[in-house]
Every structure is written in C-alpha cells, then in structure tokens.
Design a protein around this motif. Structure first.
Motif, mmCIF file in Angstrom:
data_model
loop_
_atom_site.group_PDB
_atom_site.id
_atom_site.type_symbol
_atom_site.label_atom_id
_atom_site.label_comp_id
_atom_site.label_asym_id
_atom_site.label_seq_id
_atom_site.Cartn_x
_atom_site.Cartn_y
_atom_site.Cartn_z
ATOM 1 N N THR A 8 6.055 -1.272 -1.956
ATOM 2 C CA THR A 8 5.466 -2.604 -1.828
ATOM 3 C C THR A 8 6.525 -3.682 -2.044
ATOM 4 O O THR A 8 6.611 -4.651 -1.278
ATOM 5 C CB THR A 8 4.297 -2.775 -2.816
ATOM 6 N N PHE A 12 7.918 -6.340 0.721
ATOM 7 C CA PHE A 12 7.885 -7.780 0.459
ATOM 8 C C PHE A 12 9.276 -8.385 0.644
ATOM 9 O O PHE A 12 9.438 -9.377 1.352
ATOM 10 C CB PHE A 12 7.364 -8.055 -0.957
ATOM 11 N N SER A 104 3.330 -4.641 7.089
ATOM 12 C CA SER A 104 3.159 -5.168 5.729
ATOM 13 C C SER A 104 1.738 -4.994 5.191
ATOM 14 O O SER A 104 1.526 -5.037 3.983
ATOM 15 C CB SER A 104 3.542 -6.652 5.679
ATOM 16 N N SER A 108 2.803 -4.915 1.048
ATOM 17 C CA SER A 108 2.682 -6.176 0.316
ATOM 18 C C SER A 108 1.455 -7.003 0.696
ATOM 19 O O SER A 108 1.023 -7.847 -0.085
ATOM 20 C CB SER A 108 3.958 -7.012 0.476
#
Length: 176
Positions: A8, A12, A104, A108
C-alpha cells in the motif's frame, strides 16, 4: 511492516511520483520516465503481494477507461494535450497515469471500495483538481474554457472512481 502495508505504501509513493513525472515529463516529450515508474511500481507491488492477477483486471479496466474517456474529451475539444497523441488518441503519458491510477484501487485507494458515495465525491473533485493542475503545469489545455471542462470532468470521474473501486472489491472477493 507486513507485505500488505508495504504494498500500500509502495503504491501510494509510486503514484505520487508517477503523476509529476508524467505531467512534467510530457512538456519535455519524455515518455520513458512515466512508464518506468509504472513498471517499477508494478514490480514492487507484485514482489510484495504476488497478486498480479487481481491487478490485471484493474489494469485492463484502466486501459478501457482511457480508450473510452480520453478520445471523447479530446474529440469534443474539452481537453487538448500539448504533446503526444493525436486529435483523438491520448498520449502515452496519459496511458501511464490511467494504469497507475487504476491499480491503486487494490492498494492505496482500497479504502474507497465500500464507500461508493465517497468514491464519487473523490472522483469528481480529484478529477477536476488533477486536470486543472495538469493544465497549470502546461501539459494540457481546455480549449472551451475551464468551466465546461470541469462540468464535463466531474461527472465522468464521479462514475469512473466508484466503478474502479467496485471492480477492485469484486476482484478481491473472487481471489480469496
């Protein structure tokens, strides 16, 4: 730090690097740096999570969104990219952003999976903010003006973000 948290964080950071590399690089006609960030980000994610199958559907969805949305925005004159692409085909750096953004949702942006209303708000506001920043950096222009662009962008992204979040949620259920 466990693998999920590490993936994660890597996603990010990877996307925070990808956006400026792609947008600022577009003004200099640099394609390789944006794609390099995407490849490195995916390699790190797949090394940590070993979940490439779950990511593949989102990568395909991101590419499909790019094929559907960008030509519409470009052909109608809502958006014009300063470098690359054509009158209706998006430039390479836009593709890298779509793919990096789409994946993503497994990392994130996973917090949006079960929050469709938040996903719509984040999509509408974030889409307009992102394209406005890109315009200010000189990567694109809004030939019809900012307001028509914002009024077009907001509802499109208010649909795209919940769609990608929902797709991520379904993919995670199927791979468990």
């Amino acid at each position: 730090m466990n693998r999920v948290v590490a993936a994660t964080v890597a996603n990010f950071v990877g996307f925070q690097v990808l956006w400026p590399v792609a947008v600022i690089g577009s003004a200099r006609q640099w394609v390789v740096p944006a794609w390099s960030v995407v490849v490195i980000m995916l390699a790190v994610l797949w090394t940590l999570e070993r979940n490439w199958r779950a990511d593949l559907r989102l990568l395909v969805a991101g590419a499909l969104c790019c094929v559907l949305v960008e030509p519409f925005l470009m052909f109608t004159g809502v958006l014009h990219y300063v470098t690359g692409g054509g009158t209706w085909w998006p430039p390479s750096w836009i593709w890298s952003l779509w793919l990096g953004f789409a994946v993503s949702f497994n990392y994130s942006l996973a917090w949006l999976r079960r929050r469709p209303r938040w996903a719509a708000v984040v999509g509408a506001m974030g889409g307009v903010f992102s394209v406005t920043a890109g315009i200010r950096f000189g990567a694109a222009s809004a030939p019809l003006g900012w307001m028509p662009m914002a009024l077009c962008y907001a509802p499109i992204w208010a649909v795209i973000v919940p769609f990608l979040a929902s797709l991520s949620r379904r993919e995670r259920k199927e791979t468990r």
